[in-house]
Design an enzyme around this catalytic site. Structure first.
Site, short mmCIF file in Angstrom:
data_model
loop_
_atom_site.label_atom_id
_atom_site.label_comp_id
_atom_site.label_asym_id
_atom_site.label_seq_id
_atom_site.Cartn_x
_atom_site.Cartn_y
_atom_site.Cartn_z
N ARG A 108 -0.48 -2.43 -14.55
CA ARG A 108 -1.18 -1.29 -13.95
C ARG A 108 -0.17 -0.16 -13.76
O ARG A 108 0.82 -0.33 -13.05
CB ARG A 108 -1.78 -1.71 -12.60
CG ARG A 108 -2.40 -0.58 -11.85
CD ARG A 108 -3.12 -0.99 -10.55
NE ARG A 108 -3.53 0.24 -9.90
CZ ARG A 108 -3.10 0.66 -8.72
NH1 ARG A 108 -2.31 -0.08 -7.98
NH2 ARG A 108 -3.48 1.82 -8.25
N GLU A 199 -5.82 4.91 -3.82
CA GLU A 199 -5.70 5.08 -2.36
C GLU A 199 -6.06 6.49 -1.88
O GLU A 199 -5.24 7.21 -1.30
CB GLU A 199 -4.29 4.72 -1.89
CG GLU A 199 -3.88 3.32 -2.25
CD GLU A 199 -2.60 2.86 -1.54
OE1 GLU A 199 -1.96 3.68 -0.86
OE2 GLU A 199 -2.27 1.67 -1.66
C1 BGC Z 1 1.13 2.75 -2.77
C2 BGC Z 1 2.39 2.54 -3.57
C3 BGC Z 1 3.52 2.14 -2.64
C4 BGC Z 1 3.13 0.84 -1.97
C5 BGC Z 1 4.20 0.16 -1.15
C6 BGC Z 1 0.91 1.72 -1.69
O1 BGC Z 1 0.28 2.32 -0.61
O2 BGC Z 1 0.03 2.81 -3.64
O3 BGC Z 1 2.66 3.70 -4.27
O4 BGC Z 1 4.75 2.02 -3.28
O5 BGC Z 1 2.02 1.11 -1.15
O6 BGC Z 1 4.45 0.73 0.07
#
Ligand code: BGC
Length: 511
Positions: A108, A199
Protein backbone atom coordinates in the site's frame (compact mmCIF):
# COMPACT_ATOMS: atom_id res chain seq x y z
CA UNK A 1 14.67 -9.81 -8.67
CA UNK A 2 17.08 -7.09 -9.68
CA UNK A 3 20.79 -6.94 -8.98
CA UNK A 4 21.23 -7.75 -5.30
CA UNK A 5 21.12 -4.59 -3.21
CA UNK A 6 23.14 -4.13 -0.03
CA UNK A 7 19.87 -4.02 1.92
CA UNK A 8 18.72 -7.31 0.51
CA UNK A 9 22.02 -8.99 1.28
CA UNK A 10 21.82 -7.65 4.84
CA UNK A 11 18.28 -8.98 5.18
CA UNK A 12 19.26 -12.35 3.84
CA UNK A 13 22.32 -12.75 6.08
CA UNK A 14 20.46 -11.46 9.10
CA UNK A 15 17.48 -13.72 8.62
CA UNK A 16 19.64 -16.78 7.91
CA UNK A 17 20.94 -16.60 11.45
CA UNK A 18 17.39 -17.19 12.70
CA UNK A 19 15.52 -20.40 13.11
CA UNK A 20 12.04 -21.03 14.42
CA UNK A 21 13.68 -21.50 17.82
CA UNK A 22 14.38 -17.79 17.91
CA UNK A 23 10.67 -17.15 18.23
CA UNK A 24 9.94 -19.79 20.83
CA UNK A 25 9.44 -17.39 23.70
CA UNK A 26 7.04 -15.39 21.53
CA UNK A 27 4.95 -18.51 20.99
CA UNK A 28 4.66 -19.25 24.68
CA UNK A 29 2.15 -16.44 25.25
CA UNK A 30 -1.50 -17.26 24.81
CA UNK A 31 -1.85 -16.63 21.09
CA UNK A 32 -4.25 -18.01 18.52
CA UNK A 33 -2.97 -21.08 16.69
CA UNK A 34 -5.57 -21.00 13.91
CA UNK A 35 -4.19 -20.27 10.45
CA UNK A 36 -5.21 -17.15 8.61
CA UNK A 37 -6.86 -18.12 5.31
CA UNK A 38 -4.66 -18.74 2.26
CA UNK A 39 -6.12 -15.76 0.43
CA UNK A 40 -5.57 -13.35 3.36
CA UNK A 41 -3.97 -10.12 2.06
CA UNK A 42 -0.72 -9.50 3.94
CA UNK A 43 1.10 -6.29 3.17
CA UNK A 44 3.17 -3.31 4.09
CA UNK A 45 2.06 0.33 3.86
CA UNK A 46 3.82 3.64 3.23
CA UNK A 47 3.02 7.18 2.14
CA UNK A 48 4.65 9.35 -0.52
CA UNK A 49 5.87 12.22 1.67
CA UNK A 50 7.23 9.83 4.27
CA UNK A 51 9.42 7.72 1.96
CA UNK A 52 9.88 9.17 -1.52
CA UNK A 53 12.11 12.24 -1.19
CA UNK A 54 12.80 13.79 -4.61
CA UNK A 55 10.68 16.69 -3.41
CA UNK A 56 11.37 18.77 -6.53
CA UNK A 57 12.61 16.02 -8.86
CA UNK A 58 11.60 15.97 -12.52
CA UNK A 59 8.92 18.64 -12.35
CA UNK A 60 7.27 17.92 -9.00
CA UNK A 61 5.89 20.97 -7.18
CA UNK A 62 5.70 21.60 -3.43
CA UNK A 63 3.16 19.78 -1.36
CA UNK A 64 1.82 21.39 1.80
CA UNK A 65 4.40 19.36 3.75
CA UNK A 66 7.28 20.49 1.55
CA UNK A 67 6.09 24.02 2.14
CA UNK A 68 6.17 23.54 5.90
CA UNK A 69 9.61 21.93 5.77
CA UNK A 70 11.01 24.83 3.77
CA UNK A 71 9.21 27.70 5.46
CA UNK A 72 8.96 26.43 9.03
CA UNK A 73 12.04 24.24 9.48
CA UNK A 74 11.68 24.60 13.25
CA UNK A 75 8.50 22.53 13.07
CA UNK A 76 10.66 19.50 12.24
CA UNK A 77 13.58 18.11 14.26
CA UNK A 78 16.86 19.36 12.76
CA UNK A 79 16.72 18.68 9.01
CA UNK A 80 14.45 15.66 9.47
CA UNK A 81 11.97 16.26 6.69
CA UNK A 82 10.77 14.66 3.48
CA UNK A 83 13.18 16.37 1.06
CA UNK A 84 15.11 13.12 0.66
CA UNK A 85 13.40 10.88 3.23
CA UNK A 86 14.19 7.22 2.37
CA UNK A 87 14.94 8.28 -1.21
CA UNK A 88 12.38 5.73 -2.36
CA UNK A 89 11.94 7.84 -5.50
CA UNK A 90 15.33 6.50 -6.60
CA UNK A 91 15.16 3.09 -4.95
CA UNK A 92 12.21 1.29 -6.45
CA UNK A 93 14.22 -1.86 -7.15
CA UNK A 94 15.75 -2.01 -3.67
CA UNK A 95 12.36 -1.70 -2.02
CA UNK A 96 10.67 -4.19 -4.30
CA UNK A 97 13.41 -6.70 -3.51
CA UNK A 98 12.70 -6.26 0.18
CA UNK A 99 8.95 -6.63 -0.31
CA UNK A 100 9.51 -9.80 -2.32
CA UNK A 101 11.95 -11.08 0.27
CA UNK A 102 9.44 -10.40 3.05
CA UNK A 103 6.86 -12.46 1.18
CA UNK A 104 4.03 -9.93 1.33
CA UNK A 105 1.18 -10.08 -1.17
CA UNK A 106 0.40 -6.37 -1.22
CA UNK A 107 2.08 -2.98 -0.99
CA UNK A 108 0.00 0.00 0.00
CA UNK A 109 1.58 3.28 -1.10
CA UNK A 110 0.31 6.73 -1.93
CA UNK A 111 0.67 8.87 -5.00
CA UNK A 112 1.99 12.37 -4.48
CA UNK A 113 -0.59 14.63 -6.12
CA UNK A 114 1.99 17.42 -6.85
CA UNK A 115 4.31 14.87 -8.45
CA UNK A 116 1.78 14.00 -11.13
CA UNK A 117 -0.05 17.33 -11.25
CA UNK A 118 2.28 20.19 -10.28
CA UNK A 119 -0.48 22.81 -10.56
CA UNK A 120 -2.93 20.47 -8.83
CA UNK A 121 -5.01 20.49 -12.00
CA UNK A 122 -5.11 18.19 -15.01
CA UNK A 123 -4.14 20.95 -17.42
CA UNK A 124 -0.51 20.22 -16.61
CA UNK A 125 0.34 16.53 -16.35
CA UNK A 126 3.90 15.74 -15.25
CA UNK A 127 4.70 12.67 -17.35
CA UNK A 128 7.91 12.04 -15.37
CA UNK A 129 5.84 11.66 -12.21
CA UNK A 130 3.42 9.33 -13.98
CA UNK A 131 6.38 7.29 -15.23
CA UNK A 132 7.74 6.85 -11.69
CA UNK A 133 4.48 5.32 -10.46
CA UNK A 134 4.00 3.30 -13.65
CA UNK A 135 7.39 1.71 -13.10
CA UNK A 136 6.64 0.97 -9.44
CA UNK A 137 3.26 -0.56 -10.27
CA UNK A 138 4.61 -2.61 -13.17
CA UNK A 139 7.42 -4.03 -11.04
CA UNK A 140 5.11 -4.83 -8.15
CA UNK A 141 2.79 -6.74 -10.46
CA UNK A 142 5.68 -8.53 -12.12
CA UNK A 143 6.53 -9.83 -8.65
CA UNK A 144 2.93 -10.76 -7.83
CA UNK A 145 2.58 -8.00 -5.28
CA UNK A 146 -0.80 -6.28 -5.43
CA UNK A 147 -0.56 -2.48 -5.42
CA UNK A 148 -3.04 -0.81 -3.04
CA UNK A 149 -2.96 2.82 -4.02
CA UNK A 150 -3.94 5.82 -1.91
CA UNK A 151 -4.69 8.98 -3.85
CA UNK A 152 -4.33 11.45 -0.99
CA UNK A 153 -2.19 10.78 2.07
CA UNK A 154 -2.19 14.32 3.53
CA UNK A 155 0.10 15.92 0.91
CA UNK A 156 -1.90 17.91 -1.64
CA UNK A 157 -0.20 20.56 -3.78
CA UNK A 158 0.63 23.75 -1.90
CA UNK A 159 -0.73 25.75 -4.80
CA UNK A 160 -4.21 24.39 -4.09
CA UNK A 161 -3.82 25.25 -0.42
CA UNK A 162 -3.07 28.84 -1.36
CA UNK A 163 -6.61 28.95 -2.72
CA UNK A 164 -8.19 27.50 0.41
CA UNK A 165 -7.42 23.79 -0.03
CA UNK A 166 -10.05 21.55 1.51
CA UNK A 167 -12.08 24.51 2.72
CA UNK A 168 -12.74 25.63 -0.87
CA UNK A 169 -15.37 23.29 -2.22
CA UNK A 170 -15.56 24.69 -5.73
CA UNK A 171 -11.81 24.22 -6.13
CA UNK A 172 -11.00 21.01 -4.30
CA UNK A 173 -13.93 18.79 -5.22
CA UNK A 174 -13.56 19.02 -9.02
CA UNK A 175 -9.76 19.09 -8.74
CA UNK A 176 -9.76 15.84 -6.76
CA UNK A 177 -12.26 14.16 -9.08
CA UNK A 178 -10.13 15.08 -12.12
CA UNK A 179 -7.00 13.83 -10.35
CA UNK A 180 -8.69 10.53 -9.45
CA UNK A 181 -9.94 10.15 -13.02
CA UNK A 182 -6.43 10.66 -14.36
CA UNK A 183 -5.07 7.99 -12.01
CA UNK A 184 -7.69 5.51 -13.19
CA UNK A 185 -6.99 6.36 -16.81
CA UNK A 186 -3.26 5.87 -16.41
CA UNK A 187 -3.02 3.11 -13.80
CA UNK A 188 -6.43 1.53 -13.49
CA UNK A 189 -5.65 -1.46 -15.70
CA UNK A 190 -2.94 -2.54 -13.27
CA UNK A 191 -4.25 -1.36 -9.91
CA UNK A 192 -7.28 -3.14 -8.50
CA UNK A 193 -7.33 -1.71 -4.97
CA UNK A 194 -7.79 2.02 -4.46
CA UNK A 195 -8.37 4.34 -1.57
CA UNK A 196 -9.33 7.91 -2.25
CA UNK A 197 -8.28 9.45 1.08
CA UNK A 198 -6.09 8.30 3.93
CA UNK A 199 -7.41 9.28 7.36
CA UNK A 200 -9.61 12.27 6.51
CA UNK A 201 -10.18 12.70 10.24
CA UNK A 202 -6.53 13.77 10.48
CA UNK A 203 -6.52 15.77 7.23
CA UNK A 204 -9.53 17.72 8.45
CA UNK A 205 -9.24 17.71 12.24
CA UNK A 206 -5.46 18.17 12.35
CA UNK A 207 -5.24 20.18 9.14
CA UNK A 208 -8.14 22.63 9.44
CA UNK A 209 -9.52 22.57 12.97
CA UNK A 210 -7.20 22.07 15.96
CA UNK A 211 -3.84 22.07 14.16
CA UNK A 212 -1.26 19.34 14.51
CA UNK A 213 -0.73 18.49 10.87
CA UNK A 214 -0.23 20.56 7.76
CA UNK A 215 -1.65 23.02 6.71
CA UNK A 216 -2.43 23.86 10.36
CA UNK A 217 -5.38 26.12 9.63
CA UNK A 218 -6.97 26.62 13.04
CA UNK A 219 -10.72 27.07 12.67
CA UNK A 220 -11.87 25.30 15.79
CA UNK A 221 -15.19 23.51 15.60
CA UNK A 222 -15.81 24.77 12.06
CA UNK A 223 -12.93 24.02 9.69
CA UNK A 224 -12.82 20.29 10.40
CA UNK A 225 -16.47 19.80 9.47
CA UNK A 226 -16.22 21.90 6.30
CA UNK A 227 -13.12 20.00 5.19
CA UNK A 228 -14.76 16.67 6.03
CA UNK A 229 -17.83 17.62 4.00
CA UNK A 230 -15.68 18.45 0.97
CA UNK A 231 -13.61 15.28 1.34
CA UNK A 232 -16.81 13.24 1.41
CA UNK A 233 -18.24 14.98 -1.66
CA UNK A 234 -14.95 14.55 -3.55
CA UNK A 235 -14.83 10.88 -2.57
CA UNK A 236 -18.44 10.20 -3.60
CA UNK A 237 -18.17 12.00 -6.93
CA UNK A 238 -14.92 10.22 -7.75
CA UNK A 239 -16.45 6.87 -6.76
CA UNK A 240 -19.37 7.47 -9.13
CA UNK A 241 -16.94 8.34 -11.95
CA UNK A 242 -15.32 4.97 -11.33
CA UNK A 243 -18.75 3.32 -11.52
CA UNK A 244 -19.61 5.01 -14.77
CA UNK A 245 -16.33 5.01 -16.66
CA UNK A 246 -13.98 2.41 -15.29
CA UNK A 247 -15.60 -0.32 -13.22
CA UNK A 248 -16.81 -2.43 -16.14
CA UNK A 249 -13.38 -2.67 -17.73
CA UNK A 250 -11.07 -2.34 -14.72
CA UNK A 251 -13.11 -4.20 -12.14
CA UNK A 252 -11.26 -2.75 -9.16
CA UNK A 253 -12.28 -1.83 -5.63
CA UNK A 254 -12.44 1.69 -4.25
CA UNK A 255 -12.78 2.83 -0.67
CA UNK A 256 -11.61 5.40 1.87
CA UNK A 257 -9.18 4.64 4.70
CA UNK A 258 -10.63 5.82 8.00
CA UNK A 259 -8.65 5.83 11.24
CA UNK A 260 -9.77 5.61 14.80
CA UNK A 261 -8.65 4.41 18.16
CA UNK A 262 -11.09 2.03 19.78
CA UNK A 263 -13.03 3.69 22.60
CA UNK A 264 -13.97 1.10 25.18
CA UNK A 265 -16.61 1.99 27.79
CA UNK A 266 -14.78 2.84 31.02
CA UNK A 267 -17.38 0.83 32.98
CA UNK A 268 -20.55 -1.20 32.44
CA UNK A 269 -22.72 1.81 33.22
CA UNK A 270 -25.26 2.84 30.58
CA UNK A 271 -23.67 6.31 30.55
CA UNK A 272 -20.18 5.04 29.77
CA UNK A 273 -21.54 2.70 27.11
CA UNK A 274 -23.30 5.65 25.50
CA UNK A 275 -20.13 7.76 25.78
CA UNK A 276 -18.12 5.05 24.05
CA UNK A 277 -20.63 4.74 21.22
CA UNK A 278 -20.75 8.50 20.72
CA UNK A 279 -16.98 8.80 20.68
CA UNK A 280 -16.67 5.97 18.12
CA UNK A 281 -19.34 7.58 15.94
CA UNK A 282 -17.71 11.03 16.02
CA UNK A 283 -14.44 9.39 14.99
CA UNK A 284 -14.98 6.39 12.67
CA UNK A 285 -18.65 7.16 12.00
CA UNK A 286 -17.95 10.74 10.85
CA UNK A 287 -16.72 9.29 7.54
CA UNK A 288 -17.99 5.70 7.59
CA UNK A 289 -21.68 6.54 8.11
CA UNK A 290 -21.80 8.80 5.03
CA UNK A 291 -20.06 6.34 2.70
CA UNK A 292 -22.14 3.40 3.94
CA UNK A 293 -25.53 4.94 4.81
CA UNK A 294 -25.37 8.29 2.97
CA UNK A 295 -25.28 10.73 5.90
CA UNK A 296 -23.58 11.65 9.17
CA UNK A 297 -24.39 9.69 12.33
CA UNK A 298 -27.62 10.91 13.89
CA UNK A 299 -25.89 11.74 17.18
CA UNK A 300 -23.40 13.99 15.36
CA UNK A 301 -26.11 15.77 13.43
CA UNK A 302 -28.22 16.33 16.49
CA UNK A 303 -25.43 17.46 18.85
CA UNK A 304 -23.62 19.80 16.44
CA UNK A 305 -26.94 21.33 15.29
CA UNK A 306 -28.03 21.92 18.88
CA UNK A 307 -24.71 23.33 20.07
CA UNK A 308 -24.53 25.62 17.01
CA UNK A 309 -28.01 26.90 17.85
CA UNK A 310 -27.00 27.57 21.45
CA UNK A 311 -23.96 29.43 20.11
CA UNK A 312 -26.39 31.71 18.27
CA UNK A 313 -24.94 30.74 14.92
CA UNK A 314 -27.15 31.20 11.87
CA UNK A 315 -26.58 27.62 10.68
CA UNK A 316 -25.21 24.35 11.94
CA UNK A 317 -21.43 24.07 11.90
CA UNK A 318 -21.92 20.58 10.43
CA UNK A 319 -23.01 21.17 6.82
CA UNK A 320 -25.93 19.28 5.26
CA UNK A 321 -25.87 17.03 2.20
CA UNK A 322 -28.53 17.44 -0.48
CA UNK A 323 -30.64 14.38 -1.31
CA UNK A 324 -28.65 13.90 -4.47
CA UNK A 325 -25.37 13.99 -2.56
CA UNK A 326 -26.69 11.46 -0.07
CA UNK A 327 -27.53 9.13 -2.93
CA UNK A 328 -24.03 9.54 -4.36
CA UNK A 329 -22.45 8.84 -1.00
CA UNK A 330 -24.57 5.89 0.02
CA UNK A 331 -22.69 2.68 -0.64
CA UNK A 332 -19.64 4.44 -2.12
CA UNK A 333 -17.20 1.78 -0.93
CA UNK A 334 -16.17 -1.69 -2.08
CA UNK A 335 -14.46 -2.72 1.16
CA UNK A 336 -14.06 -1.14 4.60
CA UNK A 337 -10.62 0.05 5.65
CA UNK A 338 -9.37 0.86 9.12
CA UNK A 339 -6.10 2.29 10.40
CA UNK A 340 -5.76 1.37 14.07
CA UNK A 341 -3.03 1.72 16.63
CA UNK A 342 -4.40 1.99 20.15
CA UNK A 343 -7.41 2.16 22.48
CA UNK A 344 -8.81 4.67 24.97
CA UNK A 345 -11.38 4.30 27.68
CA UNK A 346 -14.48 6.46 27.20
CA UNK A 347 -16.25 7.92 30.20
CA UNK A 348 -19.48 9.84 30.38
CA UNK A 349 -19.30 13.50 31.30
CA UNK A 350 -21.88 16.23 31.40
CA UNK A 351 -21.98 18.30 28.26
CA UNK A 352 -19.17 20.82 27.98
CA UNK A 353 -20.48 24.33 28.51
CA UNK A 354 -21.39 26.30 25.42
CA UNK A 355 -18.38 28.44 24.55
CA UNK A 356 -16.20 28.83 21.52
CA UNK A 357 -16.86 26.09 18.97
CA UNK A 358 -14.75 22.97 19.35
CA UNK A 359 -15.09 19.48 17.95
CA UNK A 360 -14.15 17.85 21.23
CA UNK A 361 -16.78 19.87 23.11
CA UNK A 362 -19.30 18.71 20.52
CA UNK A 363 -18.59 15.12 21.57
CA UNK A 364 -18.24 15.84 25.30
CA UNK A 365 -16.73 12.51 26.30
CA UNK A 366 -13.76 11.99 28.63
CA UNK A 367 -11.15 9.66 27.16
CA UNK A 368 -8.04 8.35 28.87
CA UNK A 369 -5.57 5.50 29.02
CA UNK A 370 -4.84 4.02 32.45
CA UNK A 371 -1.26 4.48 33.66
CA UNK A 372 -0.68 0.77 33.99
CA UNK A 373 -1.30 0.07 30.29
CA UNK A 374 1.88 -0.73 28.38
CA UNK A 375 3.54 2.45 27.13
CA UNK A 376 5.36 3.30 23.89
CA UNK A 377 7.44 6.42 23.17
CA UNK A 378 4.31 8.29 22.08
CA UNK A 379 1.96 9.79 24.65
CA UNK A 380 -1.33 8.80 23.05
CA UNK A 381 -0.19 5.33 22.10
CA UNK A 382 -0.37 2.41 24.52
CA UNK A 383 -0.29 -1.23 23.52
CA UNK A 384 -3.86 -2.57 23.86
CA UNK A 385 -4.24 -5.68 21.68
CA UNK A 386 -7.80 -6.58 22.72
CA UNK A 387 -8.97 -3.18 21.44
CA UNK A 388 -8.26 -4.38 17.89
CA UNK A 389 -10.79 -7.19 18.27
CA UNK A 390 -13.43 -4.94 19.81
CA UNK A 391 -12.97 -2.32 17.09
CA UNK A 392 -13.34 -4.61 14.06
CA UNK A 393 -16.28 -6.33 15.72
CA UNK A 394 -17.98 -2.97 16.25
CA UNK A 395 -17.31 -1.99 12.62
CA UNK A 396 -18.72 -5.30 11.35
CA UNK A 397 -21.82 -4.94 13.53
CA UNK A 398 -22.59 -1.37 12.59
CA UNK A 399 -21.69 -1.35 8.90
CA UNK A 400 -21.83 -5.00 7.88
CA UNK A 401 -18.74 -6.82 6.70
CA UNK A 402 -20.07 -8.47 3.56
CA UNK A 403 -17.63 -6.52 1.39
CA UNK A 404 -14.71 -7.36 3.68
CA UNK A 405 -12.69 -5.32 6.16
CA UNK A 406 -8.97 -4.61 5.77
CA UNK A 407 -6.72 -3.28 8.50
CA UNK A 408 -4.80 -0.85 6.30
CA UNK A 409 -2.35 0.30 9.01
CA UNK A 410 -1.17 -1.06 12.32
CA UNK A 411 2.25 -0.78 13.90
CA UNK A 412 4.41 0.07 16.87
CA UNK A 413 6.09 3.40 17.75
CA UNK A 414 9.61 3.53 19.17
CA UNK A 415 12.71 5.61 18.42
CA UNK A 416 13.32 3.50 15.34
CA UNK A 417 16.89 2.57 16.19
CA UNK A 418 16.40 -0.65 18.10
CA UNK A 419 17.08 -3.56 15.75
CA UNK A 420 16.27 -6.03 18.52
CA UNK A 421 12.57 -5.28 18.51
CA UNK A 422 11.16 -8.78 18.67
CA UNK A 423 9.78 -8.34 22.16
CA UNK A 424 8.36 -4.90 21.44
CA UNK A 425 7.31 -4.45 17.80
CA UNK A 426 7.27 -8.16 16.94
CA UNK A 427 5.19 -8.93 19.99
CA UNK A 428 2.86 -5.99 19.23
CA UNK A 429 2.03 -7.39 15.79
CA UNK A 430 1.64 -10.87 17.20
CA UNK A 431 -0.81 -9.82 19.92
CA UNK A 432 -2.85 -7.52 17.67
CA UNK A 433 -3.00 -10.22 15.01
CA UNK A 434 -4.03 -12.81 17.55
CA UNK A 435 -6.94 -10.62 18.59
CA UNK A 436 -7.88 -10.02 14.98
CA UNK A 437 -7.73 -13.75 14.40
CA UNK A 438 -10.14 -14.19 17.34
CA UNK A 439 -12.41 -11.58 15.78
CA UNK A 440 -12.42 -13.65 12.59
CA UNK A 441 -12.93 -17.11 14.04
CA UNK A 442 -14.67 -16.48 17.36
CA UNK A 443 -16.78 -13.48 16.38
CA UNK A 444 -17.20 -14.21 12.67
CA UNK A 445 -15.79 -10.91 11.39
CA UNK A 446 -14.97 -10.97 7.66
CA UNK A 447 -11.44 -9.56 7.93
CA UNK A 448 -9.68 -10.04 4.61
CA UNK A 449 -6.31 -8.35 5.05
CA UNK A 450 -3.71 -6.80 7.33
CA UNK A 451 -1.21 -4.18 6.16
CA UNK A 452 1.58 -3.44 8.61
CA UNK A 453 2.91 0.07 9.01
CA UNK A 454 5.66 0.02 7.87
CA UNK A 455 8.28 -1.73 5.76
CA UNK A 456 10.93 0.76 6.86
CA UNK A 457 11.53 3.75 9.06
CA UNK A 458 10.40 6.94 7.38
CA UNK A 459 9.62 10.59 8.05
CA UNK A 460 7.02 10.49 10.77
CA UNK A 461 5.69 13.92 9.75
CA UNK A 462 6.64 16.63 12.30
CA UNK A 463 8.46 14.00 14.42
CA UNK A 464 11.01 13.47 11.64
CA UNK A 465 12.71 10.16 12.34
CA UNK A 466 12.69 10.53 16.12
CA UNK A 467 9.64 8.27 16.19
CA UNK A 468 9.41 5.28 13.90
CA UNK A 469 7.55 2.11 13.10
CA UNK A 470 9.60 0.35 10.39
CA UNK A 471 10.56 -3.29 10.20
CA UNK A 472 13.75 -2.07 8.52
CA UNK A 473 15.99 0.65 9.90
CA UNK A 474 17.02 3.36 7.43
CA UNK A 475 20.33 5.18 7.75
CA UNK A 476 19.11 8.72 7.10
CA UNK A 477 22.66 10.06 7.35
CA UNK A 478 24.09 7.97 4.53
CA UNK A 479 23.53 8.90 0.89
CA UNK A 480 22.60 5.26 0.28
CA UNK A 481 19.81 5.41 2.86
CA UNK A 482 20.72 1.80 3.65
CA UNK A 483 17.84 -0.32 4.90
CA UNK A 484 18.83 -2.77 7.68
CA UNK A 485 16.46 -5.47 8.91
CA UNK A 486 15.15 -5.47 12.44
CA UNK A 487 14.07 -8.63 14.24
CA UNK A 488 10.42 -7.71 13.69
CA UNK A 489 10.94 -8.18 9.93
CA UNK A 490 11.92 -11.80 10.52
CA UNK A 491 8.85 -12.55 12.59
CA UNK A 492 6.52 -10.76 10.18
CA UNK A 493 8.01 -12.68 7.27
CA UNK A 494 7.36 -15.92 9.12
CA UNK A 495 3.74 -14.91 9.75
CA UNK A 496 2.94 -13.78 6.24
CA UNK A 497 4.56 -16.78 4.59
CA UNK A 498 2.96 -19.38 6.90
CA UNK A 499 -0.35 -17.62 7.79
CA UNK A 500 0.46 -18.66 11.33
CA UNK A 501 1.38 -16.67 14.45
CA UNK A 502 2.99 -19.58 16.32
CA UNK A 503 5.19 -22.53 15.37
CA UNK A 504 2.43 -24.83 14.13
CA UNK A 505 -1.17 -23.87 13.36
CA UNK A 506 -4.49 -25.61 12.98
CA UNK A 507 -5.95 -25.15 9.50
CA UNK A 508 -8.37 -22.29 8.97
CA UNK A 509 -11.95 -23.55 9.30
CA UNK A 510 -13.81 -23.82 6.00
CA UNK A 511 -16.41 -21.13 5.38
C1 BGC B 1 -0.61 7.75 9.29
C2 BGC B 1 0.81 7.43 8.91
C3 BGC B 1 1.69 7.49 10.14
C4 BGC B 1 1.19 6.45 11.12
C5 BGC B 1 2.05 6.21 12.34
C6 BGC B 1 -1.06 7.11 10.58
O1 BGC B 1 -1.95 7.96 11.22
O2 BGC B 1 -1.47 7.39 8.23
O3 BGC B 1 1.21 8.32 7.92
O4 BGC B 1 3.04 7.31 9.87
O5 BGC B 1 -0.09 6.85 11.53
O6 BGC B 1 1.98 7.18 13.31
Amino acid sequence: MSWLSASLVLAFLFQQSWSDKSFEHLFSEDVSNISFPDNFIWGYASAAYQVEGGWDADGKSESIWDYDAHNHPDWFPEGQNGDVACDAYHKTDVDIDLLVYQGVKAYRFSISWPRVLPTGLVDNINEAGIAYYKDLITKLRANNIEPIVTMHHWDHPRILEEQGGFLNESLIVPAFVDYATLLWERFGDDVKWWTTFNEPKQTCGGGYDYGGISPQVRLSGVGGYICGHNVLKAHAKAYRVYDQKFRATQNGKVSMVIDTSWHEPASDSAEDIEASERQNLFHYGWFADPIVFGDYPEVMRQRVDERSRLQNLPASRLPYFTDEEKEELKGSYDYLAINMYTTDLAKWKDDDPIGDPSMSDDVSVTTYQPDDWEKTVTDWFKVVPWGARHLVRWIANRYGDGKGIIVTENGYHDNGNNLEDLDTRGRYHKLYLSNLNDAMYKDGVNLIGYIAWSLMNDVEWYAGWLVNLGHYHVDFYSPERTRTPKQSSVYYKKVVTTNCLVDVCEPAPRK
